[in-house]
Write an enzyme that holds these catalytic residues in place. Sequence first.
Site, PDB file in Angstrom:
ATOM      1  N   ASP A   9     180.502  79.111 -34.694  1.00  0.00           N
ATOM      2  CA  ASP A   9     180.204  79.332 -33.288  1.00  0.00           C
ATOM      3  C   ASP A   9     181.376  78.733 -32.489  1.00  0.00           C
ATOM      4  OD1 ASP A   9     178.626  79.643 -30.823  1.00  0.00           O
ATOM      5  OD2 ASP A   9     178.420  77.463 -30.948  1.00  0.00           O
ATOM      6  N   ASP A  11     181.681  77.842 -28.401  1.00  0.00           N
ATOM      7  CA  ASP A  11     181.376  76.828 -27.380  1.00  0.00           C
ATOM      8  C   ASP A  11     180.363  75.809 -27.890  1.00  0.00           C
ATOM      9  OD1 ASP A  11     182.529  77.913 -24.535  1.00  0.00           O
ATOM     10  OD2 ASP A  11     181.983  79.562 -25.868  1.00  0.00           O
ATOM     11  N   ASP A 191     175.795  75.210 -32.576  1.00  0.00           N
ATOM     12  CA  ASP A 191     175.047  74.206 -31.805  1.00  0.00           C
ATOM     13  C   ASP A 191     173.915  74.795 -30.976  1.00  0.00           C
ATOM     14  OD1 ASP A 191     176.886  75.501 -29.966  1.00  0.00           O
ATOM     15  OD2 ASP A 191     176.228  73.990 -28.519  1.00  0.00           O
TER      16      ASP A 191
HETATM   17 MG   LIG Z   1     177.500  77.250 -28.982  1.00  0.00          MG
END
Ligand SMILES: [Mg+2]
Length: 254
Positions: A9, A11, A191
């Site tokens: 991933d 960001d 995240d």
């Molecule tokens: Mg993310």
Amino acid sequence: MRDILLFLDYDGTLVPIKKAPELAVLRASRRRLLERLSRKAFVCIVSGRSLADIQKLASIKDIAYIGNHGLEISYRGREWIHPKAKRIKPVLNNVLERIRQKTGDWPGLLVENKGLTGSVHYRRLAAPLPKKLRDITEYEVQLRSGELKLTEGKKVYEIRPNVDWDKGKGVQELIRWLDIKQPALRIYIGDDQTDEDAFRALDRHDISILVGKRQDSYASSWLPDVAAVWKFLGALLPMIVPPPFKKHRDRGSG
Ligand SMILES: [Mg+2]
């Protein structure tokens, strides 16, 4: 040795989350590490951003990209867009425009059109999140609930086509493109709530890593923050068997 497929991933995983989404640029030394990793393993960046945006921000050649939460995929000149999401685009444009009109004078609010999905970012909103923003967004999406659905990220509302598709399905679609002879080890690091779909798409022989803490995550392991992700990637690099060894071994057995 099993091939390694690395899904990352962006960001909140490779870059810290910035107040302005356009500031989330990859540091040069970190970009180089990913380039080196991509010569030994399959590397794919998976993002909620549009494909064009994430490709420009990460700016690494010869790796795979999955954008718009799985709805767009690009790898080695092959590009794919979820066909139903493509058809819903005009509806999305219209709904985003209506939200813009109703919130146009709110300082710090960013309504972003990412082509196949839209984001309402309220991270920079000066006042605490007015309930009104949620009400407006929910109302507008609800009017077109046949075509659109609303999900929530970190300080962002995501407006997505109402199709049964997510980051996990995007990952599985891309894996089908690869000519893999034997089961590969899949590693997914993310995240966000939307990464949970990808964690779920893996099985117990794979490695799913949550960045930060969350209750009820499907991930099998976790790392505390972005810096720890880079430590992990740095440690992983020398551990992967380099291609020359593989070639040598293939010759030996053949
Ligand atoms: Mg993310």
